[in-house]
Design a protein around this motif. Sequence first.
Motif, PDB file in Angstrom:
ATOM      1  N   PRO A   6       0.804  -1.224   0.000  1.00 12.40           N
ATOM      2  CA  PRO A   6       0.000   0.000   0.000  1.00 12.40           C
ATOM      3  C   PRO A   6       0.833   1.268   0.000  1.00 12.40           C
ATOM      4  O   PRO A   6       0.336   2.333  -0.323  1.00 12.40           O
ATOM      5  CB  PRO A   6      -0.832  -0.108   1.281  1.00 12.40           C
ATOM      6  CG  PRO A   6      -0.106  -1.069   2.140  1.00 12.40           C
ATOM      7  CD  PRO A   6       0.630  -2.000   1.217  1.00 12.40           C
ATOM      8  N   ARG A   7       2.111   1.183   0.328  1.00 14.09           N
ATOM      9  CA  ARG A   7       2.956   2.372   0.339  1.00 14.09           C
ATOM     10  C   ARG A   7       3.257   2.876  -1.065  1.00 14.09           C
ATOM     11  O   ARG A   7       3.681   4.009  -1.238  1.00 14.09           O
ATOM     12  CB  ARG A   7       4.264   2.082   1.071  1.00 14.09           C
ATOM     13  CG  ARG A   7       4.038   1.834   2.564  1.00 14.09           C
ATOM     14  CD  ARG A   7       5.318   1.448   3.197  1.00 14.09           C
ATOM     15  NE  ARG A   7       5.679   0.114   2.710  1.00 14.09           N
ATOM     16  CZ  ARG A   7       6.707  -0.579   3.132  1.00 14.09           C
ATOM     17  NH1 ARG A   7       7.513  -0.085   4.026  1.00 14.09           N
ATOM     18  NH2 ARG A   7       6.952  -1.784   2.656  1.00 14.09           N
ATOM     19  N   GLN A   8       3.057   2.042  -2.065  1.00 16.13           N
ATOM     20  CA  GLN A   8       3.354   2.469  -3.428  1.00 16.13           C
ATOM     21  C   GLN A   8       2.240   3.319  -4.026  1.00 16.13           C
ATOM     22  O   GLN A   8       2.438   3.938  -5.064  1.00 16.13           O
ATOM     23  CB  GLN A   8       3.597   1.261  -4.321  1.00 16.13           C
ATOM     24  CG  GLN A   8       2.317   0.517  -4.680  1.00 16.13           C
ATOM     25  CD  GLN A   8       2.555  -0.566  -5.671  1.00 16.13           C
ATOM     26  OE1 GLN A   8       3.579  -0.601  -6.302  1.00 16.13           O
ATOM     27  NE2 GLN A   8       1.610  -1.469  -5.793  1.00 16.13           N
ATOM     28  N   TYR A   9       1.078   3.355  -3.401  1.00 22.49           N
ATOM     29  CA  TYR A   9      -0.045   4.088  -3.952  1.00 22.49           C
ATOM     30  C   TYR A   9       0.029   5.548  -3.511  1.00 22.49           C
ATOM     31  O   TYR A   9      -0.054   5.865  -2.341  1.00 22.49           O
ATOM     32  CB  TYR A   9      -1.373   3.465  -3.514  1.00 22.49           C
ATOM     33  CG  TYR A   9      -1.534   2.065  -4.014  1.00 22.49           C
ATOM     34  CD1 TYR A   9      -1.683   1.824  -5.361  1.00 22.49           C
ATOM     35  CD2 TYR A   9      -1.524   0.989  -3.153  1.00 22.49           C
ATOM     36  CE1 TYR A   9      -1.824   0.543  -5.846  1.00 22.49           C
ATOM     37  CE2 TYR A   9      -1.658  -0.298  -3.621  1.00 22.49           C
ATOM     38  CZ  TYR A   9      -1.809  -0.508  -4.968  1.00 22.49           C
ATOM     39  OH  TYR A   9      -1.943  -1.778  -5.438  1.00 22.49           O
ATOM     40  N   ASP A  10       0.180   6.429  -4.472  1.00 21.92           N
ATOM     41  CA  ASP A  10       0.202   7.855  -4.223  1.00 21.92           C
ATOM     42  C   ASP A  10      -1.125   8.413  -4.726  1.00 21.92           C
ATOM     43  O   ASP A  10      -1.408   8.367  -5.922  1.00 21.92           O
ATOM     44  CB  ASP A  10       1.376   8.499  -4.970  1.00 21.92           C
ATOM     45  CG  ASP A  10       1.461   9.985  -4.729  1.00 21.92           C
ATOM     46  OD1 ASP A  10       0.880  10.465  -3.738  1.00 21.92           O
ATOM     47  OD2 ASP A  10       2.125  10.675  -5.536  1.00 21.92           O
ATOM     48  N   PRO A  11      -1.959   8.925  -3.829  1.00 21.55           N
ATOM     49  CA  PRO A  11      -3.279   9.406  -4.275  1.00 21.55           C
ATOM     50  C   PRO A  11      -3.186  10.475  -5.352  1.00 21.55           C
ATOM     51  O   PRO A  11      -4.023  10.523  -6.251  1.00 21.55           O
ATOM     52  CB  PRO A  11      -3.908   9.975  -3.004  1.00 21.55           C
ATOM     53  CG  PRO A  11      -3.130   9.420  -1.880  1.00 21.55           C
ATOM     54  CD  PRO A  11      -1.784   9.055  -2.394  1.00 21.55           C
ATOM     55  N   ARG A  12      -2.166  11.318  -5.297  1.00 23.88           N
ATOM     56  CA  ARG A  12      -2.029  12.360  -6.324  1.00 23.88           C
ATOM     57  C   ARG A  12      -1.786  11.743  -7.686  1.00 23.88           C
ATOM     58  O   ARG A  12      -2.358  12.165  -8.685  1.00 23.88           O
ATOM     59  CB  ARG A  12      -0.888  13.295  -5.956  1.00 23.88           C
ATOM     60  CG  ARG A  12      -1.176  14.098  -4.684  1.00 23.88           C
ATOM     61  CD  ARG A  12       0.029  14.838  -4.278  1.00 23.88           C
ATOM     62  NE  ARG A  12       1.034  13.839  -3.884  1.00 23.88           N
ATOM     63  CZ  ARG A  12       2.116  14.098  -3.184  1.00 23.88           C
ATOM     64  NH1 ARG A  12       2.377  15.314  -2.830  1.00 23.88           N
ATOM     65  NH2 ARG A  12       2.967  13.147  -2.861  1.00 23.88           N
ATOM     66  N   ARG A  13      -0.957  10.687  -7.737  1.00 23.65           N
ATOM     67  CA  ARG A  13      -0.676  10.033  -9.019  1.00 23.65           C
ATOM     68  C   ARG A  13      -1.917   9.312  -9.539  1.00 23.65           C
ATOM     69  O   ARG A  13      -2.214   9.350 -10.729  1.00 23.65           O
ATOM     70  CB  ARG A  13       0.478   9.032  -8.861  1.00 23.65           C
ATOM     71  CG  ARG A  13       0.852   8.351 -10.167  1.00 23.65           C
ATOM     72  CD  ARG A  13       1.942   7.329  -9.976  1.00 23.65           C
ATOM     73  NE  ARG A  13       1.635   6.339  -8.974  1.00 23.65           N
ATOM     74  CZ  ARG A  13       0.900   5.243  -9.187  1.00 23.65           C
ATOM     75  NH1 ARG A  13       0.399   5.012 -10.370  1.00 23.65           N
ATOM     76  NH2 ARG A  13       0.666   4.386  -8.213  1.00 23.65           N
ATOM     77  N   ILE A  14      -2.652   8.672  -8.640  1.00 22.26           N
ATOM     78  CA  ILE A  14      -3.854   7.942  -9.051  1.00 22.26           C
ATOM     79  C   ILE A  14      -4.879   8.909  -9.639  1.00 22.26           C
ATOM     80  O   ILE A  14      -5.470   8.645 -10.696  1.00 22.26           O
ATOM     81  CB  ILE A  14      -4.434   7.156  -7.857  1.00 22.26           C
ATOM     82  CG1 ILE A  14      -3.466   6.043  -7.441  1.00 22.26           C
ATOM     83  CG2 ILE A  14      -5.802   6.586  -8.199  1.00 22.26           C
ATOM     84  CD1 ILE A  14      -3.840   5.355  -6.147  1.00 22.26           C
ATOM     85  N   VAL A  15      -5.086  10.052  -8.979  1.00 23.75           N
ATOM     86  CA  VAL A  15      -6.055  11.027  -9.478  1.00 23.75           C
ATOM     87  C   VAL A  15      -5.572  11.611 -10.794  1.00 23.75           C
ATOM     88  O   VAL A  15      -6.350  11.764 -11.744  1.00 23.75           O
ATOM     89  CB  VAL A  15      -6.297  12.133  -8.428  1.00 23.75           C
ATOM     90  CG1 VAL A  15      -7.091  13.284  -9.011  1.00 23.75           C
ATOM     91  CG2 VAL A  15      -7.000  11.557  -7.222  1.00 23.75           C
ATOM     92  N   ARG A  16      -4.281  11.940 -10.881  1.00 20.04           N
ATOM     93  CA  ARG A  16      -3.740  12.503 -12.125  1.00 20.04           C
ATOM     94  C   ARG A  16      -3.908  11.516 -13.272  1.00 20.04           C
ATOM     95  O   ARG A  16      -4.349  11.885 -14.360  1.00 20.04           O
ATOM     96  CB  ARG A  16      -2.264  12.845 -11.923  1.00 20.04           C
ATOM     97  CG  ARG A  16      -1.637  13.500 -13.145  1.00 20.04           C
ATOM     98  CD  ARG A  16      -0.171  13.842 -12.928  1.00 20.04           C
ATOM     99  NE  ARG A  16       0.592  12.627 -12.677  1.00 20.04           N
ATOM    100  CZ  ARG A  16       1.314  12.399 -11.584  1.00 20.04           C
ATOM    101  NH1 ARG A  16       1.376  13.298 -10.628  1.00 20.04           N
ATOM    102  NH2 ARG A  16       1.984  11.273 -11.427  1.00 20.04           N
ATOM    103  N   ASP A  17      -3.582  10.234 -13.028  1.00 20.53           N
ATOM    104  CA  ASP A  17      -3.730   9.238 -14.085  1.00 20.53           C
ATOM    105  C   ASP A  17      -5.187   9.066 -14.492  1.00 20.53           C
ATOM    106  O   ASP A  17      -5.488   8.892 -15.671  1.00 20.53           O
ATOM    107  CB  ASP A  17      -3.150   7.897 -13.636  1.00 20.53           C
ATOM    108  CG  ASP A  17      -1.640   7.935 -13.502  1.00 20.53           C
ATOM    109  OD1 ASP A  17      -1.025   8.903 -14.010  1.00 20.53           O
ATOM    110  OD2 ASP A  17      -1.081   7.004 -12.887  1.00 20.53           O
ATOM    111  N   ALA A  18      -6.096   9.138 -13.524  1.00 21.31           N
ATOM    112  CA  ALA A  18      -7.515   8.973 -13.844  1.00 21.31           C
ATOM    113  C   ALA A  18      -8.038  10.154 -14.643  1.00 21.31           C
ATOM    114  O   ALA A  18      -8.855   9.991 -15.544  1.00 21.31           O
ATOM    115  CB  ALA A  18      -8.325   8.797 -12.565  1.00 21.31           C
ATOM    116  N   LEU A  19      -7.542  11.339 -14.324  1.00 23.49           N
ATOM    117  CA  LEU A  19      -8.017  12.517 -15.044  1.00 23.49           C
ATOM    118  C   LEU A  19      -7.401  12.637 -16.422  1.00 23.49           C
ATOM    119  O   LEU A  19      -8.009  13.205 -17.330  1.00 23.49           O
ATOM    120  CB  LEU A  19      -7.725  13.785 -14.234  1.00 23.49           C
ATOM    121  CG  LEU A  19      -8.530  13.937 -12.949  1.00 23.49           C
ATOM    122  CD1 LEU A  19      -8.077  15.178 -12.203  1.00 23.49           C
ATOM    123  CD2 LEU A  19     -10.012  13.990 -13.232  1.00 23.49           C
TER     124      LEU A  19
END
Length: 115
Positions: free
Chosen positions: A68-81
């Motif tokens: 779970p430490r590899q998940y960066d919420p900023r990266r996930i949101v950026r990739d989704a957008l």
Amino acid sequence: MFGINGAEFIVLLVVAVVVIGPERLPRYAEQLGSFVRSARGYLQDAKARVDAEIGEEIADVDWSKLDPRQYDPRRIVRDALLDDEPVRERVAPPPPRAPSAAPLDGPAPFDDEAT
């Protein structure tokens, strides 16, 4: 280690030496060492049993992907957008249905014999 920093650990050691006393300290240190060795043996035995029962199918799991430490919420949101959504084709509306005997307006009829 249990939320204790180095200075607090040294203070705990000094307090333990004062409370236990220098004559009983070697015996308690020996007991602590034997407890740590037995606990390490129990943990190794438990790990070996779990590995034996799970079998080979778990050996090829890439555990780093599940960290779970590899998940960066900023990266996930950026990739989704930034993902381009596929263009949807327009679908013709369905043909009109023939009128039925029961009107579809309003709530569904109540069936008192239903379970």
